[in-house]
Design an enzyme around this catalytic site. Structure first.
Site, mmCIF file in Angstrom:
data_model
loop_
_atom_site.group_PDB
_atom_site.id
_atom_site.type_symbol
_atom_site.label_atom_id
_atom_site.label_comp_id
_atom_site.label_asym_id
_atom_site.label_seq_id
_atom_site.Cartn_x
_atom_site.Cartn_y
_atom_site.Cartn_z
ATOM 1 N N ASP A 7 26.725 -17.280 -58.931
ATOM 2 C CA ASP A 7 26.785 -15.930 -58.174
ATOM 3 C C ASP A 7 25.472 -15.226 -58.344
ATOM 4 O O ASP A 7 24.878 -15.768 -59.212
ATOM 5 C CB ASP A 7 27.983 -14.973 -58.790
ATOM 6 N N ASP A 8 25.404 -14.194 -57.453
ATOM 7 C CA ASP A 8 23.750 -13.615 -57.688
ATOM 8 C C ASP A 8 23.666 -12.677 -58.972
ATOM 9 O O ASP A 8 22.739 -12.611 -59.531
ATOM 10 C CB ASP A 8 23.583 -13.068 -56.364
ATOM 11 N N CYS A 58 20.440 2.366 -48.645
ATOM 12 C CA CYS A 58 20.366 2.536 -47.250
ATOM 13 C C CYS A 58 19.423 1.841 -46.512
ATOM 14 O O CYS A 58 18.547 1.037 -46.870
ATOM 15 C CB CYS A 58 19.926 3.990 -46.897
ATOM 16 N N TYR A 78 19.783 -9.564 -54.349
ATOM 17 C CA TYR A 78 21.388 -9.489 -53.684
ATOM 18 C C TYR A 78 21.125 -8.605 -52.448
ATOM 19 O O TYR A 78 21.780 -8.870 -51.464
ATOM 20 C CB TYR A 78 22.111 -8.548 -54.723
ATOM 21 N N ASN A 131 15.370 5.858 -47.605
ATOM 22 C CA ASN A 131 15.916 5.031 -48.332
ATOM 23 C C ASN A 131 15.403 5.089 -49.579
ATOM 24 O O ASN A 131 14.295 4.594 -49.995
ATOM 25 C CB ASN A 131 15.555 3.493 -47.781
ATOM 26 N N GLY A 132 16.354 5.151 -50.673
ATOM 27 C CA GLY A 132 15.947 5.339 -52.010
ATOM 28 C C GLY A 132 16.354 6.462 -52.792
ATOM 29 O O GLY A 132 17.725 6.639 -52.312
ATOM 30 N N GLY A 147 24.064 -0.321 -45.617
ATOM 31 C CA GLY A 147 24.970 0.951 -45.545
ATOM 32 C C GLY A 147 25.882 0.847 -44.490
ATOM 33 O O GLY A 147 25.807 0.949 -43.473
ATOM 34 N N CYS A 154 20.400 1.922 -62.382
ATOM 35 C CA CYS A 154 19.135 1.966 -61.427
ATOM 36 C C CYS A 154 19.256 3.628 -61.002
ATOM 37 O O CYS A 154 20.338 4.263 -60.727
ATOM 38 C CB CYS A 154 19.387 1.332 -60.202
ATOM 39 N N CYS A 186 16.738 -2.588 -64.319
ATOM 40 C CA CYS A 186 18.363 -2.730 -64.388
ATOM 41 C C CYS A 186 18.680 -3.951 -65.323
ATOM 42 O O CYS A 186 19.800 -3.945 -65.886
ATOM 43 C CB CYS A 186 19.019 -3.009 -63.225
ATOM 44 N N CYS A 227 9.894 -3.782 -60.300
ATOM 45 C CA CYS A 227 10.732 -3.175 -61.250
ATOM 46 C C CYS A 227 11.858 -4.089 -61.702
ATOM 47 O O CYS A 227 12.686 -4.672 -60.753
ATOM 48 C CB CYS A 227 11.257 -1.978 -60.706
HETATM 49 P P1 AMP Z 1 31.333 -6.950 -60.128
HETATM 50 O O1 AMP Z 1 30.801 -7.914 -61.202
HETATM 51 O O2 AMP Z 1 32.656 -7.294 -59.842
HETATM 52 O O3 AMP Z 1 31.149 -5.721 -60.394
HETATM 53 O O4 AMP Z 1 30.666 -7.278 -58.813
HETATM 54 C C1 AMP Z 1 29.668 -8.408 -58.842
HETATM 55 C C2 AMP Z 1 29.571 -8.559 -57.234
HETATM 56 O O5 AMP Z 1 28.985 -7.688 -56.542
HETATM 57 C C3 AMP Z 1 28.163 -9.565 -57.210
HETATM 58 O O6 AMP Z 1 28.675 -10.850 -56.702
HETATM 59 C C4 AMP Z 1 27.393 -9.024 -56.141
HETATM 60 O O7 AMP Z 1 27.274 -10.201 -54.912
HETATM 61 C C5 AMP Z 1 27.746 -7.541 -55.813
HETATM 62 N N1 AMP Z 1 26.997 -6.699 -56.115
HETATM 63 C C6 AMP Z 1 25.870 -6.582 -57.242
HETATM 64 N N2 AMP Z 1 25.291 -5.278 -57.062
HETATM 65 C C7 AMP Z 1 25.852 -4.467 -56.113
HETATM 66 C C8 AMP Z 1 25.785 -3.373 -55.462
HETATM 67 N N3 AMP Z 1 24.688 -2.566 -56.059
HETATM 68 N N4 AMP Z 1 26.340 -2.844 -54.455
HETATM 69 C C9 AMP Z 1 27.400 -3.785 -53.940
HETATM 70 N N5 AMP Z 1 27.540 -4.921 -54.288
HETATM 71 C C10 AMP Z 1 26.921 -5.419 -55.515
#
Ligand code: AMP
Length: 469
Positions: free
Chosen positions: A357-358, A2, A254, A104-105, A29, A394, A447, A444
């Protein structure tokens, strides 16, 4: 996850600054939002389900002015998307609203505290942890006669987990954080008025200069006498090595905007460093680096700059689609990926692509994207991930799914590569990630490494297991 905001002025109405700040934090959010304001005499609340521009496209009423207040955007981790779970939570007595709180948390001993309050006759409307925080403070204040600062201190001793919170009464504003400082919370001023926010772009939009982060375990109050900072006594002791912080590294990977400063770093810088680390430890032969926008743009840029490979924007994102992750059903998530990204064939045709990708959570996004990129003519796909393997849930406010749904907890690296149909796959290692922040021991990484800094109560684990989260 949030976003929260607080505002304090001795005279000026802050409604617009609160709403603009929430708008800057909409990514934290998208399900619901709310604002509570006080004009010094009366505390009022307006909240609803929907985006900030839907709920606050118009001022709720002409007299919804306030020189202090708080606001919230909600992404549910605790309690479904129902009106009674929206924040701020306002506690009222016979003489009107006494306090409103947003947080938030996620707290890990939610049921223990809630049952303790219920045994004392406190009713709950929803199942959101912010309501527990608000009602715990209100109970200590009203029934035990505790001054609010002491009630918050008591909360910090008794409630475990992550909370970056803002509390408003008719005349005072409070900001406080859990002793581990898991979620960000910063504050700034223009010399007269103050804003406290989860992310610093909410200060920028109000032309407030960043002053500092609310310290882990710190309580800050604003009232007619000015601002008072009250650091946590244990945190002072921590400097002698007793308690440490547990800042969420995923904020930098992210969740936060790249232009946010949190935990002493600009998210943009951390992401670029991650990209550089990935490039410096890579020996792949490729023609082009392409990010999965937007969260991995800076990682891919860092990779391209460190490797000398050209950076291209090969995937165009439709900004009117929410985050794919948010869709609850798998089928809708699949469709969401195609609605969200379209490939630029001219970038991919005949190229060996480093696709950045992140994070990979369930693996849905990467698999769909790999198919899309190959369909657009790429000859090879080398997937590079700006975080380690997400293998653990998490409990502190990021909505990661249950372990069974995490591809990283079910499959080996090669199985994941095969599943997402990439030619090669590399993640950032935990050690590599640590090298991208100063003082990594203050973060932390649960995850990724499963080392939970705050013990997760058994009842919380059971609740999450039963809910399948
Ligand atoms: P997926 O592997 O299809 O579940 O989704 C991965 C993508 O979702 C990544 O590219 C991130 O950009 C995004 N993502 C990662 N963690 C979260 C999260 N907690 N909430 C929303 N999107 C996320």
């Amino acid at each position: 996850m949030c976003g929260v905001i607080g505002y304090y002025s001795d005279e000026r109405d802050g409604f617009a600054d609160i709403v603009n700040g929430l708008f800057q934090m909409q990514h934290r959010g998208q399900d619901a939002c709310g604002v509570a304001v006080s004009d010094g005499r009366r505390l009022r609340l307006h909240k609803g389900i929907g985006y900030v521009r839907e709920v606050f496209g118009h001022r709720p009423s002409d007299d919804f002015a306030g020189r202090l207040g708080c606001g919230h955007v909600r992404y549910p981790t605790q309690g479904g998307n129902r009106p009674e779970n929206t924040q701020p939570h306002m506690v009222t007595t016979l003489d009107g609203g006494i306090l409103a709180l947003c947080s938030n948390g996620d707290i890990v001993n939610y049921w223990g505290i809630r049952e303790w309050l219920e045994a004392r006759g406190v009713d709950f409307e929803g199942s959101n942890d912010g309501e527990v925080l608000a009602k715990y403070i209100a109970w200590l204040h009203v029934s035990e006669g505790m001054p609010l600062v002491r009630a918050i201190r008591r909360l910090q001793d008794d409630i475990r987990g992550a909370y970056s919170a803002v509390l408003v009464t008719r005349e005072r504003l409070f900001a406080f954080r859990d002793p581990y400082g898991v979620r960000p919370l910063s504050f700034g001023t223009d010399g007269k008025d103050w804003i406290i926010a989860s992310e610093t772009p909410a200060l920028d939009i109000a032309r407030m200069d960043f002053v500092d982060e609310v310290g882990p375990g710190e309580i800050i109050t604003w009232d007619e006498e000015g601002m008072h900072r009250l650091p946590h006594p244990d945190i002072i002791a921590a400097r002698r090595g007793r308690v440490d912080t547990a800042h969420c590294i995923f904020e930098h990977i992210y969740f936060s905007r790249p232009d946010s400063k949190a935990f002493g770093h600009l998210a943009y810088d951390v992401r670029k460093r991650i990209g550089a680390w990935l490039a410096e430890t890579d020996d792949v032969e490729a023609d082009v680096v392409v990010p999965v926008p937007d969260s991995s743009n800076a990682v891919a840029l860092g990779y391209a700059q460190a490797s000398g490979l050209p950076f291209e924007i090969g995937l165009i994102r439709n900004h009117y689609v929410g985050r794919t992750f948010i869709s609850p059903e798998q089928s809708r998530r699949d469709e969401g990926v195609r609605l969200k990204f379209n490939p630029v064939r001219e970038v991919f045709e005949g190229k060996r692509v480093v696709l950045v990708d992140d994070s990979i959570v369930r693996g849905t996004t990467s698999r769909k994207l790999a198919r899309m990129v190959r369909g657009a003519g790429a000859s090879e796909i080398h997937m590079r991930v700006g975080s380690p393997i997400t293998a653990h849930s998490c409990f502190y406010g990021i909505d990661t799914p249950s372990r069974q749904e995490l591809i990283g907890s079910r499959m080996t690296l090669d199985e994941i590569r095969e599943h997402i149909t990439a030619d090669t796959l590399r993640y950032t290692t935990v050690e590599g990630l640590k090298s991208c922040v100063d003082r990594p021991e203050g973060f932390c990484f649960a995850c990724f490494d499963g080392k939970y800094p705050i013990a997760v109560a058994e009842e919380k684990r059971m609740e999450l297991v039963e809910a399948g989260t």
